[in-house]
Design a protein around this motif. Structure first.
Motif, mmCIF file in Angstrom:
data_model
loop_
_atom_site.group_PDB
_atom_site.id
_atom_site.type_symbol
_atom_site.label_atom_id
_atom_site.label_comp_id
_atom_site.label_asym_id
_atom_site.label_seq_id
_atom_site.Cartn_x
_atom_site.Cartn_y
_atom_site.Cartn_z
ATOM 1 N N VAL A 175 0.844 -1.203 0.000
ATOM 2 C CA VAL A 175 0.000 0.000 0.000
ATOM 3 C C VAL A 175 0.876 1.248 0.000
ATOM 4 N N PRO A 176 0.379 2.331 -0.620
ATOM 5 C CA PRO A 176 1.133 3.581 -0.566
ATOM 6 C C PRO A 176 0.894 4.291 0.770
ATOM 7 N N VAL A 177 1.896 5.056 1.196
ATOM 8 C CA VAL A 177 1.805 5.801 2.452
ATOM 9 C C VAL A 177 0.866 7.008 2.275
ATOM 10 N N ASP A 178 0.246 7.454 3.341
ATOM 11 C CA ASP A 178 -0.608 8.644 3.349
ATOM 12 C C ASP A 178 -1.774 8.586 2.355
ATOM 13 N N ARG A 179 -2.246 7.399 2.056
ATOM 14 C CA ARG A 179 -3.431 7.251 1.210
ATOM 15 C C ARG A 179 -4.427 6.354 1.942
ATOM 16 N N ASP A 180 -5.720 6.661 1.749
ATOM 17 C CA ASP A 180 -6.722 5.805 2.362
ATOM 18 C C ASP A 180 -6.796 4.495 1.598
ATOM 19 N N ILE A 181 -6.821 3.408 2.342
ATOM 20 C CA ILE A 181 -6.889 2.077 1.745
ATOM 21 C C ILE A 181 -8.189 1.430 2.215
ATOM 22 N N LYS A 182 -8.934 0.887 1.261
ATOM 23 C CA LYS A 182 -10.155 0.180 1.637
ATOM 24 C C LYS A 182 -9.981 -1.305 1.350
ATOM 25 N N LEU A 183 -9.874 -2.084 2.419
ATOM 26 C CA LEU A 183 -9.763 -3.529 2.230
ATOM 27 C C LEU A 183 -11.169 -4.109 2.149
ATOM 28 N N ILE A 184 -11.333 -5.088 1.289
ATOM 29 C CA ILE A 184 -12.613 -5.807 1.209
ATOM 30 C C ILE A 184 -12.278 -7.258 1.551
#
Ligand SMILES: [Cu+2]
Length: 260
Positions: A175-184
């Motif tokens: 994942v990239p830093v400082d980005r919102d990540i949405k796991l499903i």
């Protein structure tokens, strides 16, 4: 008589171990993690003080009411005191729960921001797989009948669906830093649990359910992702890593994956 100093000494050692953070968690890497730790400390201080006072009182009672040859007396207790400390405990626990609810709900109830990067997480006995939509931003259609671990298609991506042609499947989470990540989160067989200590997040993956979970890492690094639900004989080896990287590293990684 010896029991009282043993209890006091134990209470002091335990309080010291917590106060000195002798065995502690790794530092958090999300805003949620900082809030979580603050709430954890508040709870720990409150129950720590009560624990310490209760152990001190226990030792005192042992000394004060030790057997010194007299006759034992009957005590009915004190209803007023019991009502008081039961109410105080209730108020305290409810207060802590209400304070912590927002922090918990911020992750489990609130939706991920619309620009969050979606990542599908598939758990199975005994491995993790992660799927990213390719440059088209769309996940391809999947079919259970097409699931084939040996052929590198754990998700069962349909080769006839164009949207799935560029999907990226990885055995570790990037994942990239400082980005919102949405796991499903999905499970293919039994209940597993997604857990990253540094995210202060733990969420079960339940067969037949799609469970969303979002976070935003503020520091790069490699962090362990163990399955934290006893899911079968191979449970102990069901682990992978989450790598938080810079945006350019992430873009580069995706490009590399897309070429394969
Ligand atoms: Cu598992």
């Amino acid at each position: 008589m010896l029991l009282a100093p043993v209890i006091w000494a134990l209470a002091i050692v335990i309080a010291y171990l917590f106060a000195a953070k002798t065995w502690w968690f790794p530092p958090p890497i999300t805003q949620h993690g900082h809030l979580y730790d603050a709430q954890f400390m508040r709870t720990l201080v409150v129950v720590g003080i009560i624990f310490f006072l209760a152990q001190a009182a226990l030792g005192y009672v042992i000394v004060r009411f030790r057997n010194n040859g007299g006759r034992a007396g009957y005590s009915h207790g004190n209803n007023k005191l019991e009502t008081l400390w039961t109410t105080a405990t209730g108020v305290l626990f409810l207060g802590l729960v209400i304070m912590g609810t927002k922090i918990w709900a911020g992750v489990h109830f609130d939706e991920a921001p619309p620009d969050a990067i979606p990542v599908e997480v598939l758990s199975r006995q005994f491995a993790w797989n992660f799927r990213y939509p390719g440059p088209d931003g769309k996940f391809g259609h999947t079919d259970l009948k097409l699931v084939n671990d040996a052929a590198g298609n754990p998700f069962g991506i349909d080769p006839n669906d164009l949207a799935g042609k560029d999907d990226i499947v990885s055995a570790s989470l990037k994942v990239p830093v400082d980005r919102d990540i949405k796991l499903i989160l999905h499970s293919r067989d039994v209940i597993h649990s997604f857990f990253v200590r540094e995210l202060r997040l733990k969420q079960d993956l339940v067969p037949g359910m799609e469970i969303p979970l979002h976070f935003r890492a503020e520091r790069t690094g490699i962090f362990e992702v163990p399955c934290s639900e006893l899911c079968g004989l191979g449970h102990y080896q069901m682990r992978t890593t989450m790598q938080v990287m810079t945006q350019s590293q992430f873009d580069h990684w995706k490009e590399q994956q897309a070429q394969q």
